[in-house]
Motif scaffolding. Structure first.
Motif, PDB file in Angstrom:
ATOM      1  N   ALA A  12      14.224   1.003 -15.773  1.00 15.58           N
ATOM      2  CA  ALA A  12      13.058   0.133 -15.538  1.00 15.58           C
ATOM      3  C   ALA A  12      12.365   0.527 -14.235  1.00 15.58           C
ATOM      4  O   ALA A  12      11.132   0.633 -14.184  1.00 15.58           O
ATOM      5  N   GLU A  13      13.138   0.756 -13.186  1.00 20.46           N
ATOM      6  CA  GLU A  13      12.545   1.184 -11.911  1.00 20.46           C
ATOM      7  C   GLU A  13      11.753   2.477 -12.097  1.00 20.46           C
ATOM      8  O   GLU A  13      10.611   2.597 -11.632  1.00 20.46           O
ATOM      9  N   ASP A  14      12.358   3.439 -12.780  1.00 25.38           N
ATOM     10  CA  ASP A  14      11.687   4.725 -13.000  1.00 25.38           C
ATOM     11  C   ASP A  14      10.376   4.538 -13.757  1.00 25.38           C
ATOM     12  O   ASP A  14       9.357   5.146 -13.404  1.00 25.38           O
ATOM     13  N   ALA A  15      10.388   3.722 -14.795  1.00 23.80           N
ATOM     14  CA  ALA A  15       9.176   3.507 -15.586  1.00 23.80           C
ATOM     15  C   ALA A  15       8.086   2.848 -14.744  1.00 23.80           C
ATOM     16  O   ALA A  15       6.930   3.293 -14.750  1.00 23.80           O
TER      17      ALA A  15
ATOM     18  N   ALA B 106       5.272   1.517  -4.681  1.00 27.89           N
ATOM     19  CA  ALA B 106       6.598   2.129  -4.813  1.00 27.89           C
ATOM     20  C   ALA B 106       7.626   1.009  -4.897  1.00 27.89           C
ATOM     21  O   ALA B 106       7.618   0.083  -4.085  1.00 27.89           O
ATOM     22  N   LEU B 107       8.525   1.094  -5.878  1.00 25.24           N
ATOM     23  CA  LEU B 107       9.440   0.014  -6.236  1.00 25.24           C
ATOM     24  C   LEU B 107      10.895   0.454  -6.153  1.00 25.24           C
ATOM     25  O   LEU B 107      11.224   1.599  -6.465  1.00 25.24           O
ATOM     26  N   ARG B 108      11.759  -0.483  -5.753  1.00 28.75           N
ATOM     27  CA  ARG B 108      13.202  -0.314  -5.845  1.00 28.75           C
ATOM     28  C   ARG B 108      13.774  -1.557  -6.509  1.00 28.75           C
ATOM     29  O   ARG B 108      13.414  -2.676  -6.157  1.00 28.75           O
ATOM     30  N   LYS B 109      14.684  -1.356  -7.469  1.00 33.53           N
ATOM     31  CA  LYS B 109      15.379  -2.452  -8.146  1.00 33.53           C
ATOM     32  C   LYS B 109      16.867  -2.308  -7.887  1.00 33.53           C
ATOM     33  O   LYS B 109      17.371  -1.197  -7.728  1.00 33.53           O
TER      34      LYS B 109
ATOM     35  N   TYR C 200       9.089  -4.015  -3.504  1.00 35.75           N
ATOM     36  CA  TYR C 200       8.113  -2.944  -3.626  1.00 35.75           C
ATOM     37  C   TYR C 200       7.160  -3.013  -2.459  1.00 35.75           C
ATOM     38  O   TYR C 200       7.016  -4.045  -1.803  1.00 35.75           O
ATOM     39  N   GLU C 201       6.562  -1.872  -2.181  1.00 34.60           N
ATOM     40  CA  GLU C 201       5.558  -1.784  -1.137  1.00 34.60           C
ATOM     41  C   GLU C 201       4.275  -1.231  -1.737  1.00 34.60           C
ATOM     42  O   GLU C 201       4.313  -0.416  -2.659  1.00 34.60           O
TER      43      GLU C 201
ATOM     44  N   ARG D  47       6.907   0.856   6.787  1.00 35.82           N
ATOM     45  CA  ARG D  47       7.188   1.226   5.396  1.00 35.82           C
ATOM     46  C   ARG D  47       8.513   1.951   5.297  1.00 35.82           C
ATOM     47  O   ARG D  47       8.904   2.694   6.179  1.00 35.82           O
ATOM     48  N   ARG D  48       9.195   1.733   4.164  1.00 38.72           N
ATOM     49  CA  ARG D  48      10.428   2.473   3.904  1.00 38.72           C
ATOM     50  C   ARG D  48      10.506   2.996   2.477  1.00 38.72           C
ATOM     51  O   ARG D  48      11.449   3.680   2.118  1.00 38.72           O
ATOM     52  N   LEU D  49       9.527   2.653   1.654  1.00 35.68           N
ATOM     53  CA  LEU D  49       9.509   3.116   0.266  1.00 35.68           C
ATOM     54  C   LEU D  49       8.346   4.086   0.090  1.00 35.68           C
ATOM     55  O   LEU D  49       7.191   3.711   0.244  1.00 35.68           O
TER      56      LEU D  49
END
Length: 146
Positions: free
Chosen positions: A16-19, A66-69, A85-86, A128-130
């Motif tokens: 899901a994160e990748d998509a 940009a997202l992280r799950k 996400y950022e 920012r970190r993402l």
């Protein structure tokens, strides 16, 4: 659908994160049943066409998204995730959005229900970190609380 295991739940979260990091609404929508029901903040949606329209609008406003799950827990046909996400807005203000999602899956493995609660925090660009999709060597790493 077989109940999730730690391995299959973790893989579903990363998929899901990748998509979502593609920012391709049509691709993202294929992970959901044709009649999938969503609550995203204060917006309620039903069906892939509504999902695509929602995501097009979202990513037209949330630039450089940009997202992280991170897997929170799972059981049976349900998964709970934490995410961050950022993105920046058109004026150049950067944001970090924190949230939780509850997912329910159909027998074919597609998500039939998604409920997302999200809070936004202004950040400086220097904070920012993402930066784009998560590199493979970081898959499975937890995301920090702050």
């Amino acid at each position: 659908m077989e109940p999730f295991t730690l391995a299959t739940a973790t893989a579903k979260v990363q998929s899901a994160e990748d998509a979502w990091n593609t920012r391709d609404p049509e691709r993202v929508s294929l992970g959901y049943t044709p009649d999938s029901r969503w609550r995203n903040r204060d917006t309620f949606l039903t069906g892939r066409d509504a999902i695509v329209a929602f995501l097009r609008d979202k990513w037209s406003r949330e630039l450089d998204y940009a997202l992280r799950k991170s897997l929170w827990t799972f059981g049976g046909d349900h998964i709970a995730v934490r995410f961050q996400y950022e993105c920046r807005d058109a004026a150049g203000q950067w944001w970090r959005s924190y949230g939780n999602e509850l997912w329910e899956f159909a027998d074919d493995g597609l998500m039939r229900r998604r409920e997302a609660s999200i809070n936004d925090v202004r950040i400086a660009e220097a904070d920012r970190r993402l930066f784009g999709p998560r590199p493979p060597e970081e898959h499975g790493r937890d995301i920090p609380l702050r």
